[in-house]
Design a protein around this motif. Structure first.
Motif, PDB file in Angstrom:
ATOM      1  N   TYR A  83     -43.118 -42.929  -7.157  1.00  0.00           N
ATOM      2  CA  TYR A  83     -43.175 -43.218  -8.589  1.00  0.00           C
ATOM      3  C   TYR A  83     -43.783 -42.034  -9.347  1.00  0.00           C
ATOM      4  O   TYR A  83     -43.304 -41.662 -10.417  1.00  0.00           O
ATOM      5  N   ARG A  84     -44.826 -41.467  -8.782  1.00  0.00           N
ATOM      6  CA  ARG A  84     -45.483 -40.329  -9.436  1.00  0.00           C
ATOM      7  C   ARG A  84     -44.547 -39.129  -9.495  1.00  0.00           C
ATOM      8  O   ARG A  84     -44.481 -38.405 -10.488  1.00  0.00           O
ATOM      9  N   PRO A 123     -44.044 -41.600 -16.721  1.00  0.00           N
ATOM     10  CA  PRO A 123     -45.229 -42.462 -16.625  1.00  0.00           C
ATOM     11  C   PRO A 123     -44.951 -43.926 -16.938  1.00  0.00           C
ATOM     12  O   PRO A 123     -45.620 -44.813 -16.399  1.00  0.00           O
ATOM     13  N   TYR A 124     -43.978 -44.211 -17.778  1.00  0.00           N
ATOM     14  CA  TYR A 124     -43.648 -45.600 -18.103  1.00  0.00           C
ATOM     15  C   TYR A 124     -42.956 -46.277 -16.924  1.00  0.00           C
ATOM     16  O   TYR A 124     -43.233 -47.435 -16.590  1.00  0.00           O
ATOM     17  N   LEU A 125     -42.066 -45.552 -16.286  1.00  0.00           N
ATOM     18  CA  LEU A 125     -41.410 -46.054 -15.080  1.00  0.00           C
ATOM     19  C   LEU A 125     -42.439 -46.242 -13.973  1.00  0.00           C
ATOM     20  O   LEU A 125     -42.425 -47.260 -13.262  1.00  0.00           O
ATOM     21  N   GLU A 126     -43.332 -45.279 -13.826  1.00  0.00           N
ATOM     22  CA  GLU A 126     -44.379 -45.351 -12.795  1.00  0.00           C
ATOM     23  C   GLU A 126     -45.259 -46.580 -12.998  1.00  0.00           C
ATOM     24  O   GLU A 126     -45.515 -47.336 -12.054  1.00  0.00           O
ATOM     25  N   ASP A 127     -45.710 -46.794 -14.221  1.00  0.00           N
ATOM     26  CA  ASP A 127     -46.592 -47.919 -14.509  1.00  0.00           C
ATOM     27  C   ASP A 127     -45.901 -49.249 -14.234  1.00  0.00           C
ATOM     28  O   ASP A 127     -46.483 -50.160 -13.629  1.00  0.00           O
ATOM     29  N   THR A 128     -44.642 -49.365 -14.648  1.00  0.00           N
ATOM     30  CA  THR A 128     -43.892 -50.606 -14.437  1.00  0.00           C
ATOM     31  C   THR A 128     -43.694 -50.884 -12.956  1.00  0.00           C
ATOM     32  O   THR A 128     -43.904 -52.018 -12.480  1.00  0.00           O
ATOM     33  N   LEU A 129     -43.316 -49.855 -12.203  1.00  0.00           N
ATOM     34  CA  LEU A 129     -43.048 -50.047 -10.783  1.00  0.00           C
ATOM     35  C   LEU A 129     -44.315 -50.318  -9.985  1.00  0.00           C
ATOM     36  O   LEU A 129     -44.297 -51.091  -9.023  1.00  0.00           O
ATOM     37  N   ILE A 130     -45.417 -49.699 -10.353  1.00  0.00           N
ATOM     38  CA  ILE A 130     -46.677 -49.984  -9.664  1.00  0.00           C
ATOM     39  C   ILE A 130     -47.022 -51.459  -9.798  1.00  0.00           C
ATOM     40  O   ILE A 130     -47.390 -52.121  -8.816  1.00  0.00           O
ATOM     41  N   ARG A 131     -46.872 -51.993 -10.997  1.00  0.00           N
ATOM     42  CA  ARG A 131     -47.195 -53.404 -11.210  1.00  0.00           C
ATOM     43  C   ARG A 131     -46.261 -54.322 -10.429  1.00  0.00           C
ATOM     44  O   ARG A 131     -46.699 -55.324  -9.840  1.00  0.00           O
TER      45      ARG A 131
END
Length: 222
Positions: A148-149, A154-162
């Motif tokens: 993800y990183r 960063p928006y894709l990363e944040d969504t996928l982490i959750r």
């Protein structure tokens, strides 16, 4: 090992609230804090070595992540793991995980590609170490967060982490019923190498296969 390289990298530069958030988040994901358990901010602050204010700020953020829930006059609790969420979470991951893998293969810089390659080599050695299932799940989190990183959004990363956090809680809930976790983790080697090589189509396809395999494995033991 720590759950992720990104958790350790630059940790000292993060605010105390963010450090507390990450520490508590991973305890909740791995079910070290059991679903439904009451959350005492004073006890957590003492255990983690933070003040109560950073812990309280962390808990507010964790409520947005659906990992804790607060009730007036009752307190704060770890959320129950809802198996029925698997379909909704997987529906989104089947779209977004391949996108992240593709973007990582296309856009990751040399430093991130080197980190992904190193992670792949570590996973290749896991058979020799015979790690416990929970340690294998920590590798799973490491791989996903690293990809993800590397995707650079960063928006894709944040969504996928959750989403991945919620999926991992479901996985950990049934972990003792899953015959083997190792195969699911070693699938990451080919995925990571395809990203490092810049093969976006292959990376995207392998990411989709991985998410589909995860959902089938969970449904098989439910």
């Amino acid at each position: 090992m720590s759950i992720t390289a990104e958790t350790d990298a630059g940790i000292e530069s993060l605010s105390l609230a963010e450090q507390a958030y990450r520490a508590l988040r991973d305890k909740l994901i791995m079910l070290d804090i059991r679903p439904g358990a009451p959350i005492n901010d004073g006890q957590l602050a003492a255990q983690l070595g933070f003040g109560r204010t950073p812990v309280r700020e962390a808990l507010k953020k964790l409520e947005i992540d659906h990992l804790v829930i607060s009730y007036p006059r009752r307190g704060t609790f770890a959320t129950i793991v809802d198996i029925t969420e698997l379909a909704a979470v997987s529906e989104l991951r089947r779209v977004l995980e391949p996108l992240a893998a593709r973007k990582a293969a296309e856009a990751a810089g040399a430093t991130l590609r080197a980190e992904l390659s190193q992670l792949a080599r570590e996973i290749e050695k896991l058979d020799d170490d015979r790690p416990e299932k929970h340690d294998l799940m920590r590798y799973d989190l490491s791989v996903h967060r690293a990809i993800y990183r590397a995707a650079g959004n960063p928006y894709l990363e944040d969504t996928l982490i959750r989403l991945d956090n919620l999926a991992t809680r479901i996985w950990c809930l049934v972990l003792d019923k899953v015959p083997s976790v190792a195969g699911h983790i070693t699938e990451h080697v080919e995925l990571l190498d395809s990203i490092v090589d810049g093969d976006a189509d292959r990376a995207s396809g392998l990411a989709l296969e991985h998410i589909t395999s995860f959902e089938k494995t969970i449904r098989a033991v439910l």
